[in-house]
Each structure stands twice: as C-alpha cells, then as structure tokens.
Design an enzyme around this catalytic site. Structure first.
Site: not given
Ligand code: CO
Length: 213
Positions: A43, A45, A47, A99, A102
């Site tokens: 992803c 993302d 993080r 994750h 999400c």
C-alpha cells in the site's frame, strides 16, 4: 517528522554518512546494478515502507505500491513492474503486503463519495462483493475492515496468479512464489497469511492458460 522538504535533503546527507560508516563500499557496490530476490506489492501508506519494516537494505526489494495494494489486470504500471521483476530480475518471491487499518480498504467498504478515487475504490468494492456474506456477518467495524484487508490481500495474490507471463514462468519452473502478508501498524509485525501460490492449478480452471496448444 520533517517540517519542510529541506529536512529530507538534510536527512539524506545524514543517512549517507551513517551508511558509509558501517559499509564503506555500499554505494560503490550497488551502483553496478540490482539483483533483488523479492518484489513487494504494498500500500502507498507512508507507514509501511518495504525495506524498513523488513529490516533490509536498498537493493533487496523491487517495489510497487498503490492505494490498498491492488493488482488490477489493466494497470500497465503495475504489470510493467511485475514483468520486469519476473522476466528480467528473476525475483524468486512476490509479496503482496496489506496492512490492518488500511484507509483505502475502509473507504471501499463505505458509501461516501470520494470523487476521482471512486474509480480505484471500485476494484476494492468488487472484492467486498465476492466475500459479502463473510464480511457482513462481522459486526465490529474495525474487525470487519481488518478481515477485509486479509481477504483483499488473498484476492490480489490470486489476481497475480492470473497474469499470463507469471503462468508462463510456472511452466518452466517453480518460481515465482507469491505470498500474502498483512502488516500491523499497532505493533510493527507482519502476519504471513500462509497462502503461497506457485502453480496455476491453485486457480479456478477458467484462469489456467494452456501453453501446450
Ligand atoms: Co493502506
């Protein structure tokens, strides 16, 4: 967290120093080329950076990231990355890593209008429809999102297995293995969903391409 973009450049210089202290020939060696064993589909993302969460160095993982780690069969960007990884770099393992928590997956579960993003979320909604009975039965919303995350990873592993040039590789040997993982933002640990795929026989018959004809 960096307040301005210049902090990134400063960070880069600090990182370069730290790396050279530990491994004086690191950049010299890597500059000759890459031979990563892994392709990571994750992803976007911020993080979940592939190398950091796996404690690996630049040079070890070829990476493709998008919202909710999707494998869309008409995505030329993703397919080009996968093609290069499989055919040229000869990666042995492809990891689809989602994750928990999400945002893309959570957004796809609801009915809010996300404008342009509706087009991307549509692909994730299709996954929900396929598993609607199981997901609708989960009352707790957080738990439902997290199970949807796992199911979505599973579906994207399957979508990779449908790709013709991956099946072509399996005609020749055992690689690549495709794995499904989920990263937990709350503790930094990865869960292996144990759904490794490396044969088209693991797919419904309709997706298996017959290379003998
Ligand atoms: Co995400």
């Amino acid at each position: 967290m960096p307040e301005t973009y210049k902090e990134l450049l400063k960070g880069n210089q600090e990182w370069e120093k730290q790396v050279l202290e530990k491994m004086p020939d690191f950049f010299e060696k890597l500059s000759h080329g890459q031979s990563p064993n892994y392709l990571w589909i994750g992803c976007s993302d911020s993080r979940v950076p592939a190398t950091q969460v796996t404690n690996t160095q630049p040079g070890s993982i070829f990476v493709q990231r998008n919202i909710a780690n999707m494998v869309v069969s008409t995505d030329l960007n993703l397919l080009s990355v996968v093609y290069y990884a499989v055919k040229e770099l000869k990666v042995k393992h492809i990891i689809v890593c989602g994750h928990y928590g999400c945002g893309g997956v959570a957004a796809a579960m609801g009915n809010k209008n996300y404008g342009f993003l509706n087009k991307w979320l549509r692909h994730i909604k299709d996954v929900y429809r396929l598993h609607q009975a199981e997901l609708d039965a989960i009352e707790d919303e957080t738990q439902r999102v997290n199970r949807f995350v796992e199911i979505n990873v599973q579906e994207q592993v399957t979508n990779l297995a449908k790709v013709s040039f991956i099946q072509e590789e399996w005609e020749k040997g055992e690689f690549p293995y495709i794995h499904g993982w989920v990263y937990n933002l709350k503790d930094g640990l990865i869960k292996d969903l144990d759904l490794t795929v490396n044969s088209m026989k693991q797919l419904p018959k309709v997706y298996q391409i017959d290379y003998k004809k």
